[in-house]
Design an enzyme around this catalytic site. Structure first.
Site, PDB file in Angstrom:
ATOM      1  CB  CYS A  12      -0.981   0.001   1.174  1.00 15.71           C
ATOM      2  SG  CYS A  12      -0.224  -0.123   2.812  1.00 15.71           S
ATOM      3  CG  HIS A  45      -4.433   0.326   4.632  1.00 21.54           C
ATOM      4  ND1 HIS A  45      -3.770  -0.286   3.595  1.00 21.54           N
ATOM      5  CD2 HIS A  45      -5.596   0.808   4.096  1.00 21.54           C
ATOM      6  CE1 HIS A  45      -4.501  -0.202   2.490  1.00 21.54           C
ATOM      7  NE2 HIS A  45      -5.593   0.468   2.763  1.00 21.54           N
ATOM      8  CG  ASP A  58      -8.037   1.479   0.524  1.00 19.58           C
ATOM      9  OD1 ASP A  58      -7.001   0.822   0.303  1.00 19.58           O
ATOM     10  OD2 ASP A  58      -8.659   1.416   1.599  1.00 19.58           O
TER      11      ASP A  58
END
Length: 254
Positions: free
Chosen positions: A11, A163, A190
């Site tokens: 991420c 995250h 995202d």
């Protein structure tokens, strides 16, 4: 997002790619990033550039914490590595910490986040354009950024434990609810979401995209968040050298 490897750990790299894809629409940033090649590298390429930054002395503490090597690994990276990469290329990347040490102060933390994002995204939209806001975000015009359009405002790298995501704006619904934080949505890209589906829904006028990118502030219950944003002040060689030690602003009330 370039490449498809590392779904469960990449991420941080994906958000760097998204942030840079926005920055590279502006010529002065494009000429700086990735040695002016005009392309955003895949994850291995980003790992290599971060290692080069470490070799030049950027973020020596982070380098030591991550073992001094990233290339070919599935090591998670965060806000400081994002700032390290951008500063390596001469961009003035600022890290902001939002901390809450007691669970009963989470509400206050959410209010600070709302205040920060509201001020940031309103600056180039014609709202609240006062000197205090411009000085805080370092977005004023200067001699070395006069080719950056005044209305350009990069996305924000948004990190929390486990995250990270990319914030591109916010929404405040007209309907007032009892809890203030329920009335505030961040517009988020995202890396774990299906980007092709979001794009398809947007192009076809389908309302499902709203559920895919809107995230209510009331759903954010972590005790710590980190933000990375890029100012319009490109660094001089001396400023770049001084920026190698990564520090953060501790936001208390924006």
């Amino acid at each position: 997002q370039k490449g498809n490897e590392g779904y469960d750990w990449s991420c941080g790299y994906r958000n760097i790619q998204m942030l840079c894809s926005s920055l590279m629409n502006i010529e002065v940033y494009r000429n700086k990033l990735f040695n002016g090649l005009g392309e955003i590298p895949d994850i291995h390429g980003i790992q290599s550039y971060i290692e080069k930054a470490w070799t030049e002395g950027f973020d020596t503490i982070g380098c030591q914490q991550l073992g001094g090597t990233l290339l070919g690994s599935d090591t998670w990276i965060g806000a400081t590595e994002c700032a390290t990469l951008l500063r390596y290329f001469g961009l003035n990347a600022i890290v902001v910490d939002f901390n809450s040490n007691k669970s009963d102060s989470i509400v206050t933390l959410k209010m600070r986040l709302e205040n920060w994002f509201t001020r940031y995204f309103r600056i180039e939209s014609g709202f609240n354009n006062n000197n205090q806001n411009y000085n805080y975000f370092d977005l004023t015009n200067s001699s070395n950024n006069n080719n950056i359009p005044k209305d350009f405002l990069p996305p924000v790298y948004f990190q929390h434990d486990g995250h990270s995501r990319t914030v591109v704006g916010y929404e405040k619904p007209h309907t007032i609810k009892k809890s203030k934080s329920i009335n505030f949505n961040l517009l988020i890209f995202d890396p774990s979401s299906d980007g092709k589906l979001i794009k398809s829904n947007l192009l076809n006028g389908l309302s499902q995209w709203k559920n895919q990118i809107k995230r209510g502030l009331h759903t954010m219950n972590k005790l710590q968040y980190q933000i990375v944003y890029v100012t319009k002040k490109l660094m001089t060689d001396n400023e770049r050298e001084q920026s190698k030690y990564i520090t953060s602003r501790l936001d208390t009330d924006s």
